[in-house]
Design a protein around this motif. Structure first.
Motif, PDB file in Angstrom:
ATOM      1  N   ARG A 177       5.224  -2.129  12.437  1.00 25.42           N
ATOM      2  CA  ARG A 177       5.948  -3.177  13.409  1.00 25.42           C
ATOM      3  C   ARG A 177       5.100  -3.341  14.792  1.00 25.42           C
ATOM      4  O   ARG A 177       5.248  -4.139  15.634  1.00 25.42           O
ATOM      5  CB  ARG A 177       7.162  -2.743  13.887  1.00 25.42           C
ATOM      6  CG  ARG A 177       8.214  -2.919  12.735  1.00 25.42           C
ATOM      7  CD  ARG A 177       8.489  -4.178  12.034  1.00 25.42           C
ATOM      8  NE  ARG A 177       9.064  -4.786  12.945  1.00 25.42           N
ATOM      9  CZ  ARG A 177      10.420  -5.142  13.094  1.00 25.42           C
ATOM     10  NH1 ARG A 177      11.178  -4.365  12.256  1.00 25.42           N
ATOM     11  NH2 ARG A 177      10.921  -6.023  13.774  1.00 25.42           N
ATOM     12  N   GLY A 178       4.040  -2.304  15.010  1.00 26.89           N
ATOM     13  CA  GLY A 178       3.289  -2.387  16.061  1.00 26.89           C
ATOM     14  C   GLY A 178       3.850  -2.300  17.471  1.00 26.89           C
ATOM     15  O   GLY A 178       3.476  -2.730  18.589  1.00 26.89           O
ATOM     16  N   PHE A 179       5.199  -1.574  17.678  1.00 28.76           N
ATOM     17  CA  PHE A 179       5.682  -1.462  18.797  1.00 28.76           C
ATOM     18  C   PHE A 179       5.083  -0.224  19.632  1.00 28.76           C
ATOM     19  O   PHE A 179       5.083  -0.051  20.801  1.00 28.76           O
ATOM     20  CB  PHE A 179       7.061  -1.016  18.708  1.00 28.76           C
ATOM     21  CG  PHE A 179       8.044  -2.565  18.672  1.00 28.76           C
ATOM     22  CD1 PHE A 179       8.452  -3.320  19.547  1.00 28.76           C
ATOM     23  CD2 PHE A 179       8.455  -2.705  17.184  1.00 28.76           C
ATOM     24  CE1 PHE A 179       9.127  -4.425  19.405  1.00 28.76           C
ATOM     25  CE2 PHE A 179       9.208  -3.930  17.311  1.00 28.76           C
ATOM     26  CZ  PHE A 179       9.693  -4.731  18.187  1.00 28.76           C
ATOM     27  N   SER A 180       4.457   0.842  18.861  1.00 25.23           N
ATOM     28  CA  SER A 180       4.495   2.027  19.257  1.00 25.23           C
ATOM     29  C   SER A 180       2.838   2.329  19.551  1.00 25.23           C
ATOM     30  O   SER A 180       2.081   1.880  18.587  1.00 25.23           O
ATOM     31  CB  SER A 180       4.856   3.029  18.650  1.00 25.23           C
ATOM     32  OG  SER A 180       4.495   4.511  19.167  1.00 25.23           O
ATOM     33  N   TYR A 181       2.398   2.833  20.716  1.00 27.23           N
ATOM     34  CA  TYR A 181       0.994   3.335  20.670  1.00 27.23           C
ATOM     35  C   TYR A 181       0.826   4.315  20.206  1.00 27.23           C
ATOM     36  O   TYR A 181      -0.482   4.817  20.215  1.00 27.23           O
ATOM     37  CB  TYR A 181       0.898   3.418  22.165  1.00 27.23           C
ATOM     38  CG  TYR A 181       1.831   4.074  23.281  1.00 27.23           C
ATOM     39  CD1 TYR A 181       2.037   5.423  23.062  1.00 27.23           C
ATOM     40  CD2 TYR A 181       2.715   3.554  24.087  1.00 27.23           C
ATOM     41  CE1 TYR A 181       2.972   6.291  23.615  1.00 27.23           C
ATOM     42  CE2 TYR A 181       3.643   4.025  24.787  1.00 27.23           C
ATOM     43  CZ  TYR A 181       4.006   5.459  24.579  1.00 27.23           C
ATOM     44  OH  TYR A 181       4.932   6.159  25.381  1.00 27.23           O
TER      45      TYR A 181
END
Length: 312
Positions: free
Chosen positions: A113-117
């Motif tokens: 989902r690409g929300f987290s670094y």
């Protein structure tokens, strides 16, 4: 915000909602259904409407709330459409509304989902994957001045100007495609001695996510409607996770409690604007020490509550 089966400020929210067995309640940010589950346990002839724009959340909450059968109705929608969604169901007024803002575990912990670094993934960050604007487009197509504004205002990042400059410089060679690539750009833009306070990407990722999902505009444009939907004595409970959200909630609640716009020297009100209720929480309710120790992610959570007037 829910993490696994853990819901932030759960006991405090339930205490404020004071669920009636025959009441009508709305969870506008369903997540995994943690708050909704506790509400449903107290309903006999009442009903819960759950809303979330994320298909993963709707699926997970649907499974979790399945034992309550016909007491629940779920919508995959943005909570800003709450009034029209319930209106179509023949519901105009409700006993309580809950908003638990921020990112749920169903978003944070799914790498793709690409929300987290913390994970290397394509830059996405859409809560509703039916939307077209992604984090990748923001990072690679927004002007330097717009990136600076977003990172400064939505991320409250002191190195916003330098981060925006580094993003534009890097993408001139090739597009920034992944979370880890963006991490590297942000890291290079922040002086080494200033990287000790948490992860250097935290504020910038927050800013891009807010822009990607229009989070602050949606909140700003919805709260008056929600207050209008409350029955006399009904409660609106909002849990925020950063100061920008909290400020919007605080100011909107205050304005609905004291809407008079007459100059202070006027002996009586002539503007005709009537209070719509009471701000229950003069100061926000924050997690107890025990909750903070169990879940460090709850440390920025704040709960504010508005109660509709009894003469509505």
């Amino acid at each position: 915000m829910e993490f696994g089966h853990y819901s932030v400020l759960l006991a405090e929210t339930m205490e404020q909602l004071q669920v009636k067995p025959d009441g009508i309640y709305v969870d506008g940010t369903l997540g995994g259904g943690g708050h909704a589950y506790e509400v449903c346990k107290l309903l006999t002839t009442g009903h819960l409407y759950g809303i979330d724009q994320d298909e993963d959340a709707i699926r997970a909450a649907g499974e979790r709330l399945a034992p309550f059968g016909s007491k629940i109705t779920l919508f995959r929608e943005n909570y800003c459409n709450m009034k029209s969604l319930l209106g179509a169901e023949g519901v105009e007024k409700v006993d309580g509304i809950l908003l638990d803002l921020g990112v749920s575990s169903y978003q944070l912990d799914r790498e793709e989902r690409g929300f987290s670094y913390r994970f290397d993934a394509p830059l996405d960050m859409r809560m509703d994957r039916r939307r077209t604007l992604t984090a990748r487009e923001i990072v690679n197509q927004y002007s330097e001045s717009d990136l600076y504004r977003i990172i400064r205002d939505y991320g409250e990042e002191q190195f916003a100007k330098n981060i925006a400059k580094h993003i534009v410089r890097t993408r001139a060679d090739k597009p920034i495609e992944s979370t880890y690539e963006l991490n590297e750009v942000i890291r290079a833009a922040i002086p080494a001695k200033m990287r000790r306070d948490g992860h250097p990407s935290k504020r910038t990722f927050q800013a891009i996510r807010i822009e990607c999902n229009g989070e602050l505009d949606v909140l700003q444009n919805s709260l008056d409607d929600f207050i209008d939907m409350l029955k006399p004595g009904g409660k609106l409970c909002v849990i925020t996770f950063h100061s920008l959200e909290d400020r919007i909630v605080k100011m909107t609640f205050r304005r609905n409690e004291s809407p008079c716009t007459c100059p202070p020297e006027f002996p009586v009100c002539v503007c005709g604007k009537v209070s719509r209720g009471t701000v229950v929480t003069r100061k926000p309710i924050i997690p107890a020490q025990e909750e903070l120790e169990e879940n460090s992610r709850s440390k920025s959570a704040k709960l504010r509550v508005f109660q509709a007037g009894w003469n509505k």
